[in-house]
Design a protein around this motif. Sequence first.
Motif, PDB file in Angstrom:
ATOM      1  N   GLY B  67       0.835  -1.198   0.000  1.00  0.00           N
ATOM      2  CA  GLY B  67       0.000   0.000   0.000  1.00  0.00           C
ATOM      3  C   GLY B  67       0.867   1.244   0.000  1.00  0.00           C
ATOM      4  O   GLY B  67       0.593   2.221   0.691  1.00  0.00           O
ATOM      5  N   TYR B  68       1.925   1.174  -0.788  1.00  0.00           N
ATOM      6  CA  TYR B  68       2.878   2.283  -0.813  1.00  0.00           C
ATOM      7  C   TYR B  68       2.304   3.518  -1.506  1.00  0.00           C
ATOM      8  O   TYR B  68       1.730   3.423  -2.588  1.00  0.00           O
ATOM      9  CB  TYR B  68       4.167   1.860  -1.527  1.00  0.00           C
ATOM     10  N   VAL B  69       2.464   4.654  -0.881  1.00  0.00           N
ATOM     11  CA  VAL B  69       2.082   5.935  -1.475  1.00  0.00           C
ATOM     12  C   VAL B  69       3.253   6.885  -1.298  1.00  0.00           C
ATOM     13  O   VAL B  69       3.712   7.080  -0.176  1.00  0.00           O
ATOM     14  CB  VAL B  69       0.843   6.522  -0.779  1.00  0.00           C
ATOM     15  N   PRO B  70       3.756   7.460  -2.371  1.00  0.00           N
ATOM     16  CA  PRO B  70       4.918   8.348  -2.260  1.00  0.00           C
ATOM     17  C   PRO B  70       4.616   9.535  -1.352  1.00  0.00           C
ATOM     18  O   PRO B  70       3.472   9.939  -1.199  1.00  0.00           O
ATOM     19  CB  PRO B  70       5.162   8.803  -3.697  1.00  0.00           C
ATOM     20  N   HIS B  71       5.643  10.069  -0.780  1.00  0.00           N
ATOM     21  CA  HIS B  71       5.539  11.146   0.202  1.00  0.00           C
ATOM     22  C   HIS B  71       5.751  12.474  -0.522  1.00  0.00           C
ATOM     23  O   HIS B  71       6.865  12.824  -0.898  1.00  0.00           O
ATOM     24  CB  HIS B  71       6.622  10.923   1.252  1.00  0.00           C
ATOM     25  N   ALA B  72       4.645  13.216  -0.687  1.00  0.00           N
ATOM     26  CA  ALA B  72       4.701  14.439  -1.491  1.00  0.00           C
ATOM     27  C   ALA B  72       5.742  15.420  -0.966  1.00  0.00           C
ATOM     28  O   ALA B  72       6.462  16.050  -1.741  1.00  0.00           O
ATOM     29  CB  ALA B  72       3.327  15.106  -1.525  1.00  0.00           C
ATOM     30  N   ALA B  73       5.851  15.535   0.345  1.00  0.00           N
ATOM     31  CA  ALA B  73       6.784  16.499   0.922  1.00  0.00           C
ATOM     32  C   ALA B  73       8.216  16.134   0.535  1.00  0.00           C
ATOM     33  O   ALA B  73       8.997  16.981   0.115  1.00  0.00           O
ATOM     34  CB  ALA B  73       6.635  16.529   2.432  1.00  0.00           C
ATOM     35  N   ALA B  74       8.535  14.866   0.691  1.00  0.00           N
ATOM     36  CA  ALA B  74       9.889  14.422   0.360  1.00  0.00           C
ATOM     37  C   ALA B  74      10.170  14.665  -1.116  1.00  0.00           C
ATOM     38  O   ALA B  74      11.242  15.127  -1.504  1.00  0.00           O
ATOM     39  CB  ALA B  74      10.051  12.940   0.687  1.00  0.00           C
ATOM     40  N   ARG B  75       9.182  14.342  -1.913  1.00  0.00           N
ATOM     41  CA  ARG B  75       9.367  14.507  -3.351  1.00  0.00           C
ATOM     42  C   ARG B  75       9.617  15.962  -3.725  1.00  0.00           C
ATOM     43  O   ARG B  75      10.574  16.274  -4.435  1.00  0.00           O
ATOM     44  CB  ARG B  75       8.127  13.996  -4.092  1.00  0.00           C
ATOM     45  N   SER B  76       8.779  16.858  -3.236  1.00  0.00           N
ATOM     46  CA  SER B  76       8.933  18.246  -3.665  1.00  0.00           C
ATOM     47  C   SER B  76      10.154  18.875  -3.007  1.00  0.00           C
ATOM     48  O   SER B  76      10.726  19.821  -3.536  1.00  0.00           O
ATOM     49  CB  SER B  76       7.670  19.046  -3.356  1.00  0.00           C
ATOM     50  N   LEU B  77      10.544  18.325  -1.875  1.00  0.00           N
ATOM     51  CA  LEU B  77      11.777  18.814  -1.255  1.00  0.00           C
ATOM     52  C   LEU B  77      12.949  18.519  -2.184  1.00  0.00           C
ATOM     53  O   LEU B  77      13.775  19.374  -2.485  1.00  0.00           O
ATOM     54  CB  LEU B  77      11.999  18.115   0.082  1.00  0.00           C
ATOM     55  N   ARG B  78      12.970  17.304  -2.642  1.00  0.00           N
ATOM     56  CA  ARG B  78      14.033  16.894  -3.541  1.00  0.00           C
ATOM     57  C   ARG B  78      13.940  17.659  -4.872  1.00  0.00           C
ATOM     58  O   ARG B  78      14.922  18.166  -5.391  1.00  0.00           O
ATOM     59  CB  ARG B  78      13.928  15.385  -3.780  1.00  0.00           C
ATOM     60  N   ALA B  79      12.741  17.742  -5.388  1.00  0.00           N
ATOM     61  CA  ALA B  79      12.559  18.349  -6.705  1.00  0.00           C
ATOM     62  C   ALA B  79      12.805  19.859  -6.676  1.00  0.00           C
ATOM     63  O   ALA B  79      13.189  20.443  -7.680  1.00  0.00           O
ATOM     64  CB  ALA B  79      11.150  18.070  -7.219  1.00  0.00           C
ATOM     65  N   GLY B  80      12.589  20.450  -5.521  1.00  0.00           N
ATOM     66  CA  GLY B  80      12.804  21.891  -5.428  1.00  0.00           C
ATOM     67  C   GLY B  80      11.593  22.702  -5.850  1.00  0.00           C
ATOM     68  O   GLY B  80      11.655  23.920  -5.944  1.00  0.00           O
ATOM     69  N   HIS B  81      10.502  22.027  -6.166  1.00  0.00           N
ATOM     70  CA  HIS B  81       9.288  22.751  -6.531  1.00  0.00           C
ATOM     71  C   HIS B  81       8.112  21.795  -6.467  1.00  0.00           C
ATOM     72  O   HIS B  81       8.284  20.590  -6.438  1.00  0.00           O
ATOM     73  CB  HIS B  81       9.417  23.309  -7.938  1.00  0.00           C
ATOM     74  N   SER B  82       6.924  22.363  -6.464  1.00  0.00           N
ATOM     75  CA  SER B  82       5.727  21.530  -6.466  1.00  0.00           C
ATOM     76  C   SER B  82       4.769  22.096  -7.500  1.00  0.00           C
ATOM     77  O   SER B  82       5.072  23.088  -8.132  1.00  0.00           O
ATOM     78  CB  SER B  82       5.059  21.557  -5.100  1.00  0.00           C
TER      79      SER B  82
END
Lengths: 349, 349
Positions: B67-82
């Motif tokens: 039931g994995y769901v990616p972590h939006a905060a971690a993702r946008s932190l890494r990506a540098g934008h949302s």
Amino acid sequence: MPYVMVQIPKTPAAASLTPRPVPTSTDVARLAGVSRATVSYVLNNTGAVRISEATRRRVHEAARELGYVPHAAARSLRAGHSRMVLMPAPAFPVGPLYNQFLTELQWALGRLDYTVVQHGTAAGPHDDDAARAWAELRPVAVLVPGSGLGPRGVELLKRSGARAVVTLAPEAVEGAHALLMDHEAVGHCAGRHLHDRGHRRIGVVVPAEAGLEVFSAPRLRGVRRAVADTDATVTELPLAYDERDAARLAARWASLGLDAVFAYNDEYAMLLMRALQDAGLDIPGDAAVIGADDLMLGRLLRPRLSTVHLELPSGRDLAALVDRAVHDPGAPPELHTVLGARVVHRESS
Amino acid sequence: MPYVMVQIPKTPAAASLTPRPVPTSTDVARLAGVSRATVSYVLNNTGAVRISEATRRRVHEAARELGYVPHAAARSLRAGHSRMVLMPAPAFPVGPLYNQFLTELQWALGRLDYTVVQHGTAAGPHDDDAARAWAELRPVAVLVPGSGLGPRGVELLKRSGARAVVTLAPEAVEGAHALLMDHEAVGHCAGRHLHDRGHRRIGVVVPAEAGLEVFSAPRLRGVRRAVADTDATVTELPLAYDERDAARLAARWASLGLDAVFAYNDEYAMLLMRALQDAGLDIPGDAAVIGADDLMLGRLLRPRLSTVHLELPSGRDLAALVDRAVHDPGAPPELHTVLGARVVHRESS
DNA sequence: TTGAAAGCGATACCAT
DNA sequence: ATGGTATCGCTTTCAA
């Protein structure tokens, strides 16, 4: 866009060629001449650590100068949790009643230091994709208006760290707290009222607009239940929210042989009542009309509109429920019935 | 909470004693027997990297199972934008018109792959704290309904990475794109209409409810401007949205010596018109009444309510503006006038 | 009183 | 075709 458009004349074109990067706590630390740790201590007023007054000032100064704003994502990533309460946008057109409820709720949750966030993605019927989209934000609680979330969605949210899932719908969902909006009771109220006043051939307006079945279906069922085991009949009356359709319905009113109608809510009631009056019918003589929602509107009509008054839960109470659930996620789901429905008898019935 | 409450009987008490931690990509990797990098490649369908079909399946399988769901905060932190478009909750009570606009807008932005998020914290007048709260979320764009955001707030948001700040208010704010809702034009329309029809002593309803001054003040100014340089007078009429206050106003109507009134909007117009009628006045003979918003409601009144029809920008257009601004943050602010106002003359004036 | 450093979860570069 | 690893911004433990 078919509108007047004006370019602002003075534009420092060069200013944004290389948009300065967003300042981080590192920048603040550098400017203040301290470590990032110290910055964090100062800006968060960490009690356990004592920082000299001079340093504090320097840090605050630097933060202000740079226009530093902490990065919520980074913070909650590190902390492992947030205080975000997520609320999907309702899939149905919301009336003034519900709107006020939402405002109140947001305010109340804000007072409890939660950040309320309405997510634009609504839930389709038992739509796990929507639930997944919400889960990505790792909210501490999710408040779902209307149906559309299944047990699987609830499980998904919980496994993603949501400590409380609350639905606001006619029916409960396994695993989630529920605020049961008993729309059947609304119909039941109205139906019994009409029957008690001697009406036997009862029409029930069912809005043609999409998204309203969630409410209209149980309301219709409620009326049916109210007059079951009597000699009364219930007739379903599809009606779009516009004058033409109302006029059409009014025109064939005689042929329907009805003597009363529960018009779904006050707005549809007003629409229909006007059409019936224009068709020369007397309200309530030829047709009794009752609405629902107890809007101000109804009191201004002539005859004054009878209605079913709905008591929504107070925002404060719901906020308290959420807070409780967050503090004790293990607790069994609470099921509350939250639609106080009572007839307000005026002149149209 | 004063409602029926029921505890769900069957509750596997042990299940949530140690709430399993939220599964991360590491867990998926472990279960699938691959590295986290591979998991990321597979789940994001990265084009540049080729992964064997067998591996893909294993990864997907593992993700589903956990039931994995990616972590939006971690993702946008890494990506540098949302791709979050933030919209503070409006500080004023919203009517059906505005509500529909919001819904449409959310839908349109969703189609452009933005995530729309309504932040519960509204802006006080020139409140930098609110702006800071929004900035913490690092939205790619901010859409502020109503006044309340000052130039400093705009600057703060931009320095926090917002590539577009759009206000939706009567007046523009330095540095931000503006959808100018020209409420003065609404008043002007109404005022000129009444004057053209021979009325000289014009009342203007000003709602007593808080938060509405943003609209009522410019509407009043508009009326004043419309009859400036004429012999007509304009009288301010405070009115709360309830029957008692309306009755009070109607009672002293004669003493006011007015022959027409612009009632702020259709709802206040209906309220006042009813009160005037109840007081025995003839509409429009003794007093002409005109509202605004062109709600269905007005067409159902007798006499039919004259009104000022408002044309809000389409959600699609606004979404397009936001998207444009995000793609080219350096572009000078666009100023659009977005309130097409025109009188719909019916019977009450 | 302050600083160094680990680590939250996901991604993308550079190896292999 | 896959894996190791540095990195995003922030908090917090442990040392100095």
